[in-house]
Design an enzyme around this catalytic site. Structure first.
Site, PDB file in Angstrom:
ATOM      1  N   THR A 238     -10.330  -2.293  -7.978  1.00  0.00           N
ATOM      2  CA  THR A 238     -10.479  -3.311  -9.025  1.00  0.00           C
ATOM      3  C   THR A 238     -10.397  -4.680  -8.339  1.00  0.00           C
ATOM      4  OG1 THR A 238      -9.338  -1.783 -10.491  1.00  0.00           O
ATOM      5  CG2 THR A 238      -9.588  -4.046 -11.279  1.00  0.00           C
TER       6      THR A 238
ATOM      7  N   ASP B 145      10.554  -2.271  -1.517  1.00  0.00           N
ATOM      8  CA  ASP B 145       9.340  -1.606  -0.994  1.00  0.00           C
ATOM      9  C   ASP B 145       8.698  -2.393   0.150  1.00  0.00           C
ATOM     10  OD1 ASP B 145       9.366   0.591  -2.701  1.00  0.00           O
ATOM     11  OD2 ASP B 145       8.277  -0.464  -4.276  1.00  0.00           O
TER      12      ASP B 145
ATOM     13  N   LYS C 266       9.421  -0.132 -13.389  1.00  0.00           N
ATOM     14  CA  LYS C 266       9.704  -1.154 -12.376  1.00  0.00           C
ATOM     15  C   LYS C 266       9.574  -2.591 -12.898  1.00  0.00           C
ATOM     16  CE  LYS C 266       8.846   1.115  -7.975  1.00  0.00           C
ATOM     17  NZ  LYS C 266       8.059   1.077  -6.739  1.00  0.00           N
TER      18      LYS C 266
ATOM     19  N   ALA D  77       2.906  -0.935  -5.085  1.00  0.00           N
ATOM     20  CA  ALA D  77       3.417  -0.887  -3.707  1.00  0.00           C
ATOM     21  C   ALA D  77       2.675  -1.886  -2.820  1.00  0.00           C
ATOM     22  CB  ALA D  77       3.283   0.528  -3.157  1.00  0.00           C
TER      23      ALA D  77
HETATM   24  N1  LIG Z   1       6.201   5.446   1.224  1.00  0.00           N
HETATM   25  C1  LIG Z   1       6.777   4.844   0.199  1.00  0.00           C
HETATM   26  O1  LIG Z   1       7.957   4.470   0.231  1.00  0.00           O
HETATM   27  C2  LIG Z   1       5.984   4.562  -1.038  1.00  0.00           C
HETATM   28  C3  LIG Z   1       6.476   3.638  -1.982  1.00  0.00           C
HETATM   29  C4  LIG Z   1       5.684   3.389  -3.136  1.00  0.00           C
HETATM   30  C5  LIG Z   1       4.491   4.063  -3.316  1.00  0.00           C
HETATM   31  N2  LIG Z   1       4.067   4.976  -2.376  1.00  0.00           N
HETATM   32  C6  LIG Z   1       2.788   5.675  -2.536  1.00  0.00           C
HETATM   33  O2  LIG Z   1       1.777   4.681  -2.564  1.00  0.00           O
HETATM   34  C7  LIG Z   1       0.710   5.062  -3.422  1.00  0.00           C
HETATM   35  C8  LIG Z   1       0.432   3.924  -4.433  1.00  0.00           C
HETATM   36  O3  LIG Z   1       1.565   3.758  -5.249  1.00  0.00           O
HETATM   37  P1  LIG Z   1       1.688   2.545  -6.306  1.00  0.00           P
HETATM   38  O4  LIG Z   1       3.037   2.642  -6.897  1.00  0.00           O
HETATM   39  O5  LIG Z   1       1.249   1.274  -5.705  1.00  0.00           O
HETATM   40  O6  LIG Z   1       0.597   3.001  -7.398  1.00  0.00           O
HETATM   41  P2  LIG Z   1      -0.297   2.070  -8.368  1.00  0.00           P
HETATM   42  O7  LIG Z   1       0.448   0.845  -8.733  1.00  0.00           O
HETATM   43  O8  LIG Z   1      -0.773   2.989  -9.419  1.00  0.00           O
HETATM   44  O9  LIG Z   1      -1.546   1.627  -7.435  1.00  0.00           O
HETATM   45  C9  LIG Z   1      -2.513   2.555  -7.007  1.00  0.00           C
HETATM   46  C10 LIG Z   1      -3.492   1.867  -6.077  1.00  0.00           C
HETATM   47  O10 LIG Z   1      -4.439   2.836  -5.602  1.00  0.00           O
HETATM   48  C11 LIG Z   1      -5.782   2.413  -5.981  1.00  0.00           C
HETATM   49  N3  LIG Z   1      -6.568   3.612  -6.279  1.00  0.00           N
HETATM   50  C12 LIG Z   1      -6.218   4.649  -7.060  1.00  0.00           C
HETATM   51  N4  LIG Z   1      -7.228   5.557  -7.105  1.00  0.00           N
HETATM   52  C13 LIG Z   1      -8.233   5.054  -6.345  1.00  0.00           C
HETATM   53  C14 LIG Z   1      -9.536   5.516  -5.987  1.00  0.00           C
HETATM   54  N5  LIG Z   1      -9.988   6.690  -6.444  1.00  0.00           N
HETATM   55  N6  LIG Z   1     -10.282   4.759  -5.164  1.00  0.00           N
HETATM   56  C15 LIG Z   1      -9.811   3.572  -4.687  1.00  0.00           C
HETATM   57  N7  LIG Z   1      -8.597   3.088  -4.980  1.00  0.00           N
HETATM   58  C16 LIG Z   1      -7.812   3.816  -5.795  1.00  0.00           C
HETATM   59  C17 LIG Z   1      -5.567   1.536  -7.187  1.00  0.00           C
HETATM   60  O11 LIG Z   1      -6.692   0.721  -7.397  1.00  0.00           O
HETATM   61  P3  LIG Z   1      -6.935   0.038  -8.844  1.00  0.00           P
HETATM   62  O12 LIG Z   1      -6.125  -1.220  -8.856  1.00  0.00           O
HETATM   63  O13 LIG Z   1      -8.387  -0.215  -8.870  1.00  0.00           O
HETATM   64  O14 LIG Z   1      -6.501   1.035  -9.889  1.00  0.00           O
HETATM   65  C18 LIG Z   1      -4.314   0.763  -6.753  1.00  0.00           C
HETATM   66  O15 LIG Z   1      -4.632  -0.221  -5.819  1.00  0.00           O
HETATM   67  C19 LIG Z   1       1.145   6.369  -4.067  1.00  0.00           C
HETATM   68  O16 LIG Z   1       0.565   7.436  -3.355  1.00  0.00           O
HETATM   69  C20 LIG Z   1       2.657   6.391  -3.868  1.00  0.00           C
HETATM   70  O17 LIG Z   1       3.177   7.701  -3.792  1.00  0.00           O
HETATM   71  C21 LIG Z   1       4.775   5.217  -1.250  1.00  0.00           C
END
Ligand SMILES: NC(=O)c1ccc[n+]([C@@H]2O[C@H](COP(=O)([O-])OP(=O)(O)OC[C@H]3O[C@@H](n4cnc5c(N)ncnc54)[C@H](OP(=O)(O)O)[C@@H]3O)[C@@H](O)[C@H]2O)c1
Length: 289
Positions: free
Chosen positions: A156, A107, A71, A135
């Site tokens: 974080t 998004d 991305k 996201a």
């Molecule tokens: N519905 C939709 O259209 C859509 C679109 C995009 C994404 N999503 C979903 O949204 C979620 C996040 O996606 P992303 O692309 O943003 O991923 P990402 O960039 O990897 O971000 C993950 C986020 O979750 C936090 N996190 C992960 N493990 C954690 C834990 N054990 N405790 C607390 N916080 C935790 C991370 O915190 P840190 O910064 O500390 O690592 C970060 O804020 C995924 O499940 C994805 O499938 C849905």
């Protein structure tokens, strides 16, 4: 739809892409509107991104979705980037406009549309956003413009603080960032009208996890969990059981897809058909293991 010499190709590139729901969602949408388009998924490894974009140019691919891990990296290969995508630092949609590749991000707009289409008004509201990943960042940029106050909590801390600082200055709004601890989630939730979980906590296979204790939820709260696998997360289930309004991750998925569809076709997307297609697909798959 009959594939012909005039069929326009759209696709998603990412790694992995085996479980993507985008082909089913967009092919149903193209069929619904009788458009001579087809949508495929291509697995593109990190080191092959440049070649993939060159290929898209020479094959005159009409539109692309870009997913993890490309991305941000894809931006340097494009001719033009929409100002919102530039601010967010990510692109998830590309339009081939007569040979010029233009990048957008849908998004955030998808999340806001999901809320509004489900009767949730953002104006004057206090929003608590959990997460500051890809996201969450896109959502924060759109939500911050409309609400009275946005609080961002993230595991974080510096990411939440940095994002809050940028948004507060850019939109001249009350935006703060802090650690996503149980104490702070509980405290900030007391004042919030809308809770958005944009972390991956609760996603398959960790379906029994939630950052929010059920006792902190109230009937007058609106809860959006952007996770769509499982279809109903633990947080969503808990929120429903106290009578809170719940907006599912499927809604955001469909509306961000609808925004991409609009960019490629210049037509309003058949949202209902798209929602049905992804929900059916997810139900038949159970969980995307
Ligand atoms: N519905 C939709 O259209 C859509 C679109 C995009 C994404 N999503 C979903 O949204 C979620 C996040 O996606 P992303 O692309 O943003 O991923 P990402 O960039 O990897 O971000 C993950 C986020 O979750 C936090 N996190 C992960 N493990 C954690 C834990 N054990 N405790 C607390 N916080 C935790 C991370 O915190 P840190 O910064 O500390 O690592 C970060 O804020 C995924 O499940 C994805 O499938 C849905």
């Amino acid at each position: 739809m009959e594939i012909s010499g005039r069929t326009k190709l759209c696709c998603v590139i990412g790694d992995p892409v085996e479980h993507t729901l985008s082909p089913v969602m967009h092919n149903v949408a193209f069929e619904e509107l009788n458009l001579n388009f087809v949508y495929l998924a291509f697995r593109v490894k990190k080191e092959e991104l440049r070649d993939a974009i060159l290929g898209a140019r020479s094959l005159n691919i009409h539109g692309l979705n870009v997913t993890m891990p490309h991305k941000t990296a894809v931006m340097e290969h494009l001719d033009e980037i929409d100002s919102m995508a530039k601010s967010i630092g990510a692109v998830n949609t590309i339009l081939n406009a007569g040979g010029k590749l233009v990048g957008y991000v849908t998004d955030g707009v998808g999340a806001v549309r999901a809320l509004k289409e489900n009767g949730v008004n953002l104006e004057g509201k206090k929003v608590l956003l959990l997460g500051a990943g890809g996201a969450a960042k896109a959502i924060a940029f759109h939500v911050a413009q409309e609400v009275e106050e946005l609080k961002i909590l993230n595991r974080t801390t510096w990411k939440a603080k940095e994002l809050a600082e940028v948004l507060g200055k850019k939109f001249n709004k009350k935006v703060s960032g802090n650690l996503c601890s149980s104490e702070l989630v509980k405290k900030e939730l007391e004042e919030a009208d809308i809770l958005i979980n944009a972390t991956s906590v609760g996603m398959h296979p960790d379906v029994n996890r939630s950052l929010v204790d059920p006792n902190w939820l109230r009937p007058d709260l609106c809860v959006m969990d952007i996770i769509y696998n499982p279809l109903e997360t633990k947080l969503a289930k808990n929120a429903k059981s106290v009578g809170a309004k719940v907006v599912s991750g499927i809604e955001m998925l469909v509306h961000q897809g609808a925004a991409s569809f609009g960019i490629w076709t210049n037509q309003p997307a058949p949202v209902k058909a798209m929602r049905k297609a992804v929900s059916n697909k997810l139900s038949t798959l159970g969980a995307l293991s």
